[in-house]
Design a protein around this motif. Sequence first.
Motif, short mmCIF file in Angstrom:
data_model
loop_
_atom_site.label_atom_id
_atom_site.label_comp_id
_atom_site.label_asym_id
_atom_site.label_seq_id
_atom_site.Cartn_x
_atom_site.Cartn_y
_atom_site.Cartn_z
N VAL A 1 2.96 -2.28 -2.54
CA VAL A 1 1.88 -2.46 -3.46
C VAL A 1 1.90 -1.89 -4.66
O VAL A 1 2.51 -0.81 -4.74
CB VAL A 1 0.53 -1.91 -2.81
N LEU A 2 1.38 -2.34 -5.69
CA LEU A 2 1.52 -1.79 -7.04
C LEU A 2 0.07 -1.64 -7.34
O LEU A 2 -0.71 -2.13 -7.72
CB LEU A 2 1.91 -2.84 -7.90
N LEU A 3 -0.03 -0.06 -7.29
CA LEU A 3 -1.69 0.39 -7.59
C LEU A 3 -1.79 0.37 -9.06
O LEU A 3 -3.10 0.36 -9.55
CB LEU A 3 -1.82 1.81 -7.06
N ALA A 4 -0.86 0.68 -9.97
CA ALA A 4 -1.02 0.98 -11.37
C ALA A 4 -2.04 1.99 -11.62
O ALA A 4 -1.51 3.10 -11.32
CB ALA A 4 -1.69 -0.74 -12.07
N TYR B 1 6.38 1.32 -6.94
CA TYR B 1 5.72 0.87 -5.77
C TYR B 1 5.22 1.88 -4.69
O TYR B 1 6.17 2.81 -4.64
CB TYR B 1 6.20 -0.25 -5.06
N VAL B 2 4.18 1.55 -3.82
CA VAL B 2 3.88 2.61 -2.73
C VAL B 2 3.89 1.66 -1.64
O VAL B 2 3.43 0.24 -1.46
CB VAL B 2 2.88 3.41 -2.98
N TRP B 3 3.87 2.25 -0.30
CA TRP B 3 3.79 1.54 1.10
C TRP B 3 2.31 1.50 1.26
O TRP B 3 1.44 2.37 1.18
CB TRP B 3 4.39 2.05 2.16
N ASP C 1 -5.95 -5.09 -7.91
CA ASP C 1 -6.93 -5.05 -8.78
C ASP C 1 -8.29 -4.41 -8.48
O ASP C 1 -9.26 -4.36 -9.42
CB ASP C 1 -7.29 -6.62 -9.44
N SER C 2 -8.38 -3.77 -7.41
CA SER C 2 -9.44 -3.22 -6.96
C SER C 2 -9.35 -2.19 -5.63
O SER C 2 -8.32 -2.64 -4.80
CB SER C 2 -10.81 -4.09 -6.56
N VAL C 3 -9.86 -1.12 -5.62
CA VAL C 3 -9.66 -0.23 -4.39
C VAL C 3 -10.92 0.14 -3.77
O VAL C 3 -11.88 0.54 -4.51
CB VAL C 3 -8.75 1.17 -4.83
#
Length: 304
Positions: free
Chosen positions: A138-141, A121-123, A170-172
Amino acid sequence: MRAVVLLALLVACQGSGGTDKPPPKPPADAAPVEDALDLVFEDAPRVEPEPEPPDPGKLIAELGAMPAWQAVIDRAQLLARRGQRGVVYGKIGPAIMQLGEPPERVGSAKPIDAGLEASPYVWLVDDTEGNGALGIRVLLAKEPAKEGDRVALGGAWFLDDKKRWYWKVDSVTTLPAAPPGDIKDPPAPFPSHEIQTGNYPAGVRTITLAKDNDAVYFQIVGPPPVRDGDGWLVANELGDTPFARLTLPGERAAYGGQDMRAANERWVLKRVQTYWVRIGKIRKHAKPDEPVSINARTAPVRIN
């Protein structure tokens, strides 16, 4: 006499006519001379106007995005298990650290501490309030984003195997940088509701002498707030009449009272301790004996 003058004029006219020569003819291979009226002048290079910088507010509105911390307050409406979804925005912060797996113990040797390692995870740091103290896991995967990027992240809330909330992305969408803020105090290194310790900042005042946007110090003189957003009763020191009702960053009620904040997503202040914060506008009320209302703009710091 008249005859002499006429004779002189006649000779002069004949002399001038004899000296004139016709202009020479141009060579057969000479380039034709263009008449000035036939010249075509090229237009000066056209300067295209610079495109207007993208409006981050407009893009955020089009996405229907909310600040990162607002997703904590509205968590009950953004749960993956209910098929809900939303878009949050903020700045990608550092990786969240966790304890590593300890190595296997060899014989009777003392166990070795594996130390900290980066978690998956990242902030996502809220850049609208709290001066870096508010954020979500958040989990960016495989979604592309790096530390320092300002982004809008589509997704929803999940619980991990340790019952901790995280936002599965699920989207960036990349956003333009936020305009610079007016808070000069150093931002928090990473989001946390753990109270940090420190010294008084330059120019700090007692809260009863405070002006808008001052750094102020105070003590708690009343019970903790019953509901988020009720505020903490504070004064210069314990035993004084409450001067203000202070709301800390991120403290506001959830929509419909459906509050799903975890214990580590709330501030915990104690009596007798002295704290300082940077405040916003001081709001007075109609009743002269009613404590003023103040919102803190930075995380509380306990004085050493």
